[in-house]
Design a protein around this motif. Structure first.
Motif, PDB file in Angstrom:
ATOM      1  N   LEU A 258       0.831  -1.210   0.000  1.00  0.00           N
ATOM      2  CA  LEU A 258       0.000   0.000   0.000  1.00  0.00           C
ATOM      3  C   LEU A 258       0.863   1.257   0.000  1.00  0.00           C
ATOM      4  N   GLY A 259       1.944   1.237   0.799  1.00  0.00           N
ATOM      5  CA  GLY A 259       2.824   2.402   0.875  1.00  0.00           C
ATOM      6  C   GLY A 259       3.505   2.698  -0.443  1.00  0.00           C
ATOM      7  N   TRP A 260       4.078   1.677  -1.072  1.00  0.00           N
ATOM      8  CA  TRP A 260       4.780   1.903  -2.342  1.00  0.00           C
ATOM      9  C   TRP A 260       3.813   2.166  -3.493  1.00  0.00           C
ATOM     10  N   HIS A 261       2.621   1.592  -3.413  1.00  0.00           N
ATOM     11  CA  HIS A 261       1.635   1.910  -4.466  1.00  0.00           C
ATOM     12  C   HIS A 261       1.267   3.391  -4.395  1.00  0.00           C
ATOM     13  N   ARG A 262       1.095   3.910  -3.183  1.00  0.00           N
ATOM     14  CA  ARG A 262       0.762   5.346  -3.023  1.00  0.00           C
ATOM     15  C   ARG A 262       1.926   6.216  -3.495  1.00  0.00           C
ATOM     16  N   MET A 263       3.152   5.782  -3.195  1.00  0.00           N
ATOM     17  CA  MET A 263       4.325   6.566  -3.619  1.00  0.00           C
ATOM     18  C   MET A 263       4.443   6.566  -5.152  1.00  0.00           C
ATOM     19  N   TRP A 264       4.175   5.420  -5.736  1.00  0.00           N
ATOM     20  CA  TRP A 264       4.179   5.300  -7.201  1.00  0.00           C
ATOM     21  C   TRP A 264       3.137   6.248  -7.817  1.00  0.00           C
ATOM     22  N   ALA A 265       1.961   6.321  -7.183  1.00  0.00           N
ATOM     23  CA  ALA A 265       0.890   7.205  -7.666  1.00  0.00           C
ATOM     24  C   ALA A 265       1.293   8.678  -7.543  1.00  0.00           C
ATOM     25  N   VAL A 266       1.943   9.033  -6.424  1.00  0.00           N
ATOM     26  CA  VAL A 266       2.385  10.426  -6.212  1.00  0.00           C
ATOM     27  C   VAL A 266       3.333  10.866  -7.330  1.00  0.00           C
TER      28      VAL A 266
END
Length: 303
Positions: A258-266
């Motif tokens: 979840l953390g890296w998916h959000r960072m990827w989206a940012v």
């Protein structure tokens, strides 16, 4: 801003497929792409999809996926014009129901079990680790253009994530590592009379399959690690690799994903803001989304 050459693209595609005319009906259209249903004089139909950079190689990805046995809509013909891609694709017809979590894990198991293909861009640990630094570069360019001036908190958050990224990105290449759909949501899974097809491959890459599983429930609601844990367990039960549950980067699999998916989206939102959309009028909406996601990243990656 280039006007989209969809009419000319469609003409080229009709010529390529031996059709003369078609009646167009919009299904879903936004600034960078569009999906239409086209009807031919003989009563048959097809889906006409057009998109501009960076979505302009989806035809190649779909053909590749089809060749490797992933259930995707068939591409009848494709053409490129002025940086825009146009495709005529098989019309799958109406869906019989919405995709649920079990449909999602079944599709993910098939996709992630497909051998990786060289043309796809790669997001390995090194590339994952650089996402916050790349986002900071986008921020610098936005500020040079006199935009995002009141976003010191965004810079601070990205700095903190960049410092922790080396440790937190560990385990990126643990299985499942391979095809990542990257727009993996229930709306990208069409369930029709003749089974299911996976749609929207415009941003597929080779990377951690956990990013797909983290994206399934969307990013509108706050991230829900317990819900993702259940989804990961369903994935393993359905034949996905047991490593999907393995801790990585000092975190549980679900927090890491979840953390890296959000960072990827940012990073993608910020690149879109400066490069692909590049419209200051959209800044407030983008800044709001980036702030919300960064708050989640700091929490999920335990920074």
């Amino acid at each position: 801003m280039t006007t989209n050459p969809s009419a000319e693209l469609l003409d080229n595609l009709l010529t390529a497929t031996g059709q003369t005319t078609a009646v167009r009906e919009e299904v879903r259209v936004w600034s960078m792409s569009g999906v239409e249903r086209v009807a031919f004089p003989d009563g048959s139909t097809a889906i006409f999809k057009y998109a501009k950079k960076p979505f302009d190689s989806e035809d190649q990805t779909l053909r590749l996926a089809h060749t490797l046995g992933v259930p995707v809509p068939q591409v009848h013909a494709s053409a490129v014009l002025d940086g825009w891609l146009g495709m005529l694709m098989e019309d799958l017809g109406p869906s019989v129901r919405e995709a649920d979590d079990l449909d999602g894990v079944a599709a993910a198991v098939i996709l992630h079990g497909t051998r990786t293909a060289p043309p796809l861009p790669v997001l390995d640990q090194n590339r994952l680790r650089t996402l916050p630094a790349t986002a900071l570069e986008h921020l610098e360019r936005l500020r040079k253009a006199d935009r995002w001036q009141d976003a010191d908190d965004v810079e601070d958050a990205l700095d903190r994530i960049a410092q922790a990224a080396e440790a937190r990105s560990a385990g990126a290449t643990l299985e499942p590592f391979g095809w990542v759909h990257s727009e993996f949501h229930p709306t990208s899974l069409h369930i029709g009379d003749r089974g299911w097809r996976l749609l929207d491959f415009a941003r597929a890459f080779t990377g951690p399959g956990l990013l797909d599983l983290a994206s399934w429930h969307g990013t509108i609601e706050p991230p829900h690690p317990v819900r993702l844990r259940v989804f990961l367990e369903q994935y393993v039960t359905a034949g996905g690799t047991p490593d999907a549950l393995a801790p990585r980067g000092g975190l549980t699999a679900e927090h890491w994903a979840l953390g890296w998916h959000r960072m990827w989206a940012v990073e993608w939102f910020m690149e879109q803001s400066i490069r692909w959309i590049n419209d200051p009028a959209t800044d407030p909406a983008y800044i709001k989304a980036v702030r919300r996601h960064l708050t989640d990243v700091l929490h999920l990656l335990e920074i």
